[in-house]
Design a protein around this motif. Structure first.
Motif, short mmCIF file in Angstrom:
data_model
loop_
_atom_site.label_atom_id
_atom_site.label_comp_id
_atom_site.label_asym_id
_atom_site.label_seq_id
_atom_site.Cartn_x
_atom_site.Cartn_y
_atom_site.Cartn_z
N PHE A 127 39.38 66.53 22.19
CA PHE A 127 38.18 67.44 22.62
C PHE A 127 36.97 66.82 22.14
O PHE A 127 35.90 66.75 22.84
CB PHE A 127 38.20 68.74 21.92
N TYR A 135 34.59 78.75 28.22
CA TYR A 135 35.74 78.72 27.65
C TYR A 135 35.30 78.08 26.24
O TYR A 135 34.62 77.06 26.40
CB TYR A 135 36.78 77.76 28.39
N VAL A 136 35.96 78.44 25.34
CA VAL A 136 35.56 77.81 23.97
C VAL A 136 35.74 76.39 23.87
O VAL A 136 34.69 75.76 23.23
CB VAL A 136 36.59 78.30 22.81
N TYR A 146 45.74 77.30 31.80
CA TYR A 146 44.98 77.49 30.50
C TYR A 146 45.78 76.66 29.63
O TYR A 146 46.89 76.99 29.27
CB TYR A 146 44.94 78.83 30.15
N THR A 147 45.42 75.60 28.97
CA THR A 147 46.26 75.24 27.73
C THR A 147 45.60 76.06 26.57
O THR A 147 44.59 76.67 26.76
CB THR A 147 45.63 73.73 27.42
N SER A 148 46.50 75.82 25.43
CA SER A 148 46.29 76.72 24.29
C SER A 148 44.85 76.31 23.82
O SER A 148 44.28 75.06 24.02
CB SER A 148 46.88 76.69 23.40
N ARG A 149 44.21 77.19 23.07
CA ARG A 149 42.62 76.65 22.68
C ARG A 149 42.69 75.48 21.79
O ARG A 149 43.70 75.05 21.36
CB ARG A 149 41.88 77.74 22.00
N HIS A 150 41.67 74.81 21.55
CA HIS A 150 41.56 73.50 21.03
C HIS A 150 41.70 73.46 19.66
O HIS A 150 41.39 72.37 19.06
CB HIS A 150 40.26 73.00 21.44
N ARG A 151 42.40 74.27 18.89
CA ARG A 151 42.72 73.86 17.41
C ARG A 151 43.96 74.80 17.10
O ARG A 151 44.44 75.54 17.85
CB ARG A 151 41.70 74.11 16.54
N ASP A 169 44.70 67.11 15.69
CA ASP A 169 44.79 67.64 16.57
C ASP A 169 43.51 68.00 17.54
O ASP A 169 43.64 68.47 18.78
CB ASP A 169 45.47 69.26 16.29
#
Lengths: 172, 928
Positions: free
Chosen positions: B561, B518-519, A167-172, B557
């Motif tokens: 995505f 997953y978000v 799991y990478t840290s969430r996207h923000r 950042d």
């Protein structure tokens, strides 16, 4: 910062009683107090401590390697203590190329150059992204080697050089 | 062994002298400055010494040291100390001196930089009472210091007139034959000028940057581009356009919802990164996405494009569950609460979304599950098993942040599931000793859990093909391209798209019941579902790449995505989705040299901005003025006040107000007849050119750069009024009165143009200007067409409304109070300031010398004097106004220069009173 480096170096050298230090000016240049006259400057004091401890080999064992050690100690002062973002890239690129075929900065064993460059490079390496660590793989390899060399790391937290997470840290 | 040197390189003085003094046998080769001798250095470094072992030395001191050691003279402590001082103190000062003296011709200022190091050297020499630095014989320290000082001390005895001991020592060393011949070889009797080509190639010394120099904030608008030469053709074209008048047809009619793509129009879909719901956004978030996207979509509508701007809150995920537990609410209640907070903040900032939705909707589930099934059918999903901790009591798998335990490496008892706070090592949650569920304190068990992964490697070639096309035809910011490239270069790996949570979009596959998406997979689908909640014909936007152009706005950042992961989901789903054409990413905005931090209470958060009493438009203006476009920038209260007072109040507001006031006072509120002279035509051409630049930049989403051209126009306008003095001419005879009329008429028309150009940035001010001028609505539709059309929109006889000032001054004490309230001043030893501090420290010494030289009491250690600082802040502001006024009036150069130097003095005193390092480089000017 420099004082903590010197304290760590003292431990590494196995010096019995710790020396007394103060700092000078805005740059907090270290001063060794229990020497007459007091000695000023990180590299100057570090070389003095090495001589005191009878670990002369840390300054290099041939004329050539002694010169190379001094070269990198100077590099530490001029390139690692004062830098901009652009400088960091150049420093890492150059070191990476230099370390391509080397285990240590000078000669075939650890020297004061490895120790002080490691201390000076630590804040830079801590901030590197994973990709950058992979980009400068020779520096990372050397860095990991030195931080695991017995007795050098002391005051600094270890830096994880490779990470592999599901799991990478969430996207923000 | 071989020594490489270059002519005119001051560092070569000492090595050649050392070589000769020691009599070491070594070949010398002269090469050019640019020659790359040392293989591993990217910049040329000379002198360099090739050692017998094949290694290189690349610094002059190490080389000198080597020669002396080869001659049996080893360095002792004292010698080491001098060499270290030379490297860290003397050399930087000397390089700065050379830079100033050789390139800028500022000999007298240059010598001041060296005062402080020379004082140190002088004191030491006179105290030591020895012939040389380390004793009665020449050592490497003497040769090295001589070599460094030779360029400044050899020609001008006056440079060291106060330093008697230095002079005596220097002359003694310089008299050595070796030194004389080295000097001859390197400088060839040409003195300082011999070093010109060398110094030119060196980067400017760091000490010429002052502490507060934030390159990004150094007002783009103030950079003078010199007078543009306007050709006859340009003037003629400008007059032609001017006389065309307004369009009769209205292009940007009132928006009719729902907005749908139209045949024959440019259909632009704008999204801003979805803000995460459980946090109040700070200024950095606002400028990074919603505000930038708002400016661009407002601009697009002015251009006549068919724009749809959507955004919403991103609401699923662990963080929301956590927050809900903390506040004792359900996740849904948390989302409802914070969604409203977000909406009201954006409303205050006048973010004009066509629709502001959220991700926790039926549509989200529907669309996300549809994309999932498509990926599944097309075999882009793979299964894998992951070991995870599960709490039997809570009946759930524990995310990293829900576990605590003993670090397997250092035995720290409170290590987290992902990392140990004590030893810093990364941990896999299953490795923790004595793990505990953070919620119920029970011991979780290890269970393996099946998960689905998006097979990115399988999609890689499709992705690359699309990326090549999109990045070459669209406007991707440089950072977006770089970040994307580095992701691709490192190789793509399968990414897990499912998680063992409750608060999320449920995975529809029967084998993965009780799991959610997953978000990172789910959130970008929010763009589609939010549009679907806006109109049931959402697919006309999102499955229509041929008619629709998609712009994504975000901070850097978020780039991967949007450029890699989400496009892969859409490419794999194979349903003709609209993929991003233009990816616009900002860098980071810092707060007063540090980071925004909610926990430390540092920075301004969205909900606090309105409590400052500063209007929303001014906030927008300043944030856009410092928009981190191309590089990081910083929000600073003092800078905000300065920009408000100098740009908005004195430049823009002043011009628009004067133009309107002249119409009201001298022409009974009616625009006078304009009889264009050459000078007026030239102005029309100049303004037209700025307008074109503005449009070109805005089309490329260079929002901050475009703003500069608006401010340039009002600057031109102010000069025009200043030169023509309509307030004097109106009192004279008929021809002069007519001239006053023309100048007033042209000015008020420029004001009208400005109101249109300002609309994307400051919508309320823009409307106020048009109300005051009683401007026809159609001016909005006319001016920004094509490459820009500056037409006469207020023709003779047009009656304007009531004119009043647009902006208010921000006072120094008001700003000080705000700065205090929002935690502007960080202690210097804050970790995030470390690098900055190092740099400052490097500048400290010359700075003190410079301050001493202008007769300021340099109190380096804690000489902070708030009372004095307050007075000085006021004085600086007043002096600043004075200088600006003089410049605006085009006063005599000498007069301006004298006032500027007063201003710089004041600033320096202020910095000292505040305990900062004063700016050591008053030469940081516009002219070389």
């Amino acid at each position: 910062m420099a004082l903590r480096e010197l304290a760590s170096l003292e431990k590494y050298l196995g010096l019995k009683k710790p020396n007394k230090y103060s700092t000078q000016g805005d740059k907090k240049i270290p001063v060794l107090q229990n020497n007459s006259p007091p000695l000023v400057g990180l590299v100057t004091i570090a070389c003095h401590l090495v001589k005191e401890s009878n670990h002369q080999e840390l300054l290099g064992d041939t004329a050539d390697s002694r010169a190379v050690v001094q070269q990198w100690l100077e590099y530490r002062l001029t390139r690692l203590d004062i830098y901009t973002k652009e400088d960091i890239k150049t420093v890492l690129k150059d070191l990476n190329l230099y370390l391509q075929d080397k285990v240590f900065l000078a000669g075939n064993h650890v020297t004061l150059a490895d120790i002080l460059i490691y201390y000076g490079l630590h804040p830079i390496i801590v901030d590197l992204a994973v990709q950058e660590k992979e980009e400068y793989v020779n520096v990372t390899r050397w860095f990991d080697h030195i931080q695991h060399h017995p007795g050098i790391r002391h005051h600094l937290p270890p830096v994880v050089v490779l990470r592999n997470r599901i799991y990478t840290s969430r996207h923000r | 062994m071989k020594l490489f040197v270059s002519e005119g390189n001051p560092h070569c003085l000492k090595v050649l002298a050392a070589l000769e003094v020691t009599g070491v046998q070594c070949g010398v080769q002269t090469v050019s400055h640019e020659e790359k001798v040392v293989p591993f250095l990217s910049r040329p470094a000379l002198p360099a010494l090739l050692l017998p072992s094949g290694q290189y030395l690349f610094s002059s001191n190490a080389i000198c040291r080597y020669f002396f050691e080869a001659n049996g003279q080893e360095c002792n402590n004292l010698c080491n100390q001098w060499l270290e001082w030379e490297t860290t103190v003397l050399q930087p000062a000397l390089l700065q001196t050379l830079h100033m003296a050789v390139l800028q011709g500022k000999g007298s200022e240059a010598s001041k930089v060296l005062q402080s190091p020379l004082n140190v050297l002088d004191q030491s020499l006179s105290k030591g009472n020895m012939s040389y630095l380390t004793g009665e014989a020449v050592s490497v320290a003497d040769v090295v210091l001589w070599g460094t000082l030779h360029p400044v001390l050899s020609d001008s005895p006056s440079a060291s007139s106060e330093h008697e001991s230095v002079r005596t020592w220097f002359d003694r060393v310089a008299a050595l034959h070796s030194c004389q011949s080295a000097a001859q070889k390197v400088l060839q009797g040409k003195g300082l000028q011999a070093m010109k080509s060398y110094v030119q190639k060196q980067p400017a010394p760091p000490s010429s940057q002052c502490r507060d120099a934030q390159p990004c904030n150094s007002s783009p608008a103030e950079s003078e581009e010199g007078e543009r030469v306007v050709s006859e053709e340009e003037m003629e074209a400008a007059v032609n356009t001017w006389s065309k008048g307004l369009n009769s047809t209205s292009l940007a009619a009132d928006k009719q919802h729902p907005i749908l793509p139209q045949e024959g129009k440019r259909n632009v879909l704008v999204t801003s990164a979805l803000p995460y719901v459980n946090n109040v956004p700070h200024l950095g978030n606002i400028i990074g996405c919603v505000l930038s996207a708002d400016v661009f979509s407002r601009y697009g509508r002015l251009r006549g494009w068919n724009v749809l701007f959507v955004c919403g809150t991103d609401e699923y995920g662990t963080a929301t569950e956590n927050k809900a537990r903390e506040e004792g609410l359900t996740p849904q209640q948390i989302c409802d609460k914070y969604h409203a907070v977000h909406a009201s903040i954006y409303k205050w900032f006048q973010i004009d979304f066509d629709f502001f939705g959220r991700t926790t909707t039926e549509k989200q589930t529907e669309i996300a599950q549809d994309i999932f099934w498509r990926l599944h059918q097309n075999e882009y999903l793979v299964e894998d098993t992951v070991e995870q901790l599960r709490c039997e009591k809570c009946q759930r798998f524990l995310a990293d942040r829900f576990v605590e335990g003993m670090c397997p490496h250092c035995s720290y008892p409170e290590a987290r599931g992902d990392q140990c706070d004590k030893c810093g090592r990364l941990i896999n949650a299953v490795e923790l000793r004595e793990p505990q569920c953070k919620v119920c304190r029970q011991t979780p068990v290890i269970r393996s859990s099946k998960h689905l992964f998006l097979d990115l490697p399988k999609l890689e070639s499709q992705l690359e093909q699309w990326l090549d096309k999109s990045t070459s035809s669209g406007d991707w910011t440089l950072n977006a391209k770089q970040i994307t490239r580095s992701w691709i270069r490192d190789g793509l790996k399968p990414r897990c798209i499912t998680r063992d949570l409750q608060w999320g979009t449920p995975v529809p596959h029967p084998d993965f019941r009780e799991k959610v998406f997953y978000v990172w997979f789910d959130a970008p689908i929010g763009y589609l579902s939010i549009t679907a909640n806006y109109t049931k014909e959402w697919e006309k936007w999102w499955k229509n790449p041929h008619q629709v152009e998609l712009y994504n706005f975000m901070a850097k950042d978020n780039v991967p995505f949007h450029s890699v992961v989400f496009p892969c989901s859409l490419l794999g789903a194979q349903d003709n989705y609209t993929l991003v054409n233009h990816l616009v990413a900002t860098e980071y905005l810092n707060y007063e040299d540090t980071k925004f931090s909610k926990s430390r209470g540092v920075g301004v958060f969205g909900d606090m901005a309105k409590d400052t009493g500063i209007p929303s438009d001014v906030w927008r203006f300043y944030l856009l003025y410092v928009r981190p476009e191309g590089q990081d920038s910083a929000f600073s209260w003092a800078d905000m006040a300065l920009k408000n007072n100098s740009e908005l109040l004195n430049n823009l507001g002043n011009f628009i107000n004067r133009a309107g006031m002249f119409v009201t006072k001298f022409f009974e509120g009616c625009v006078p007849v304009m009889d264009l002279q050459r000078e007026d035509k030239k102005l029309l051409a100049l303004v037209g050119w700025e307008l074109q630049q503005y449009i070109q930049l805005m089309d490329k989403v260079k929002i901050r750069d475009a703003l500069k051209h608006i401010l340039n126009i009002s600057r031109h306008g102010n000069q025009y009024i200043q030169v023509n003095e309509p307030w004097k001419k109106i009192k004279e005879g008929d021809p002069e009165r007519q001239r006053a009329g023309t100048v007033t008429g042209v000015s008020v028309n420029i004001a009208c143009l400005l109101s249109v150009m300002l609309f994307p940035y400051m919508p309320a001010v823009s409307q106020t200007i048009r109300d005051q001028l009683n401007a026809p609505q159609s001016c909005i539709d006319t001016m920004l067409q094509g490459t820009g059309t500056f037409v006469c929109s207020l023709s003779a006889g047009h009656r304007i409304g009531t004119v009043s000032p647009l902006f208010q001054k921000l006072e120094a004490d008001q700003i000080e109070a705000l700065k205090k309230r929002f935690g502007g001043q960080q202690p210097e030893d804050e970790p995030s300031n470390k690098k900055k501090t190092l740099q400052n420290a490097a500048n400290a010494q010359p700075a003190v010398a410079a301050a001493a030289a202008v007769g300021v009491k340099a109190t380096t250690s804690g000489g902070v004097d708030p009372e004095k600082a307050k007075q000085l802040t006021k004085a600086v502001a007043e002096q600043g106004d004075k200088v600006r006024a003089l410049k605006a009036q085009k006063a005599e150069k000498d007069v301006v220069a004298a006032e500027v130097s007063k201003l710089l003095d004041l600033k320096k005193q202020l910095a000292l009173a505040e305990g900062k390092n004063p700016d050591p480089a008053p030469q940081k000017g516009k002219k070389k």
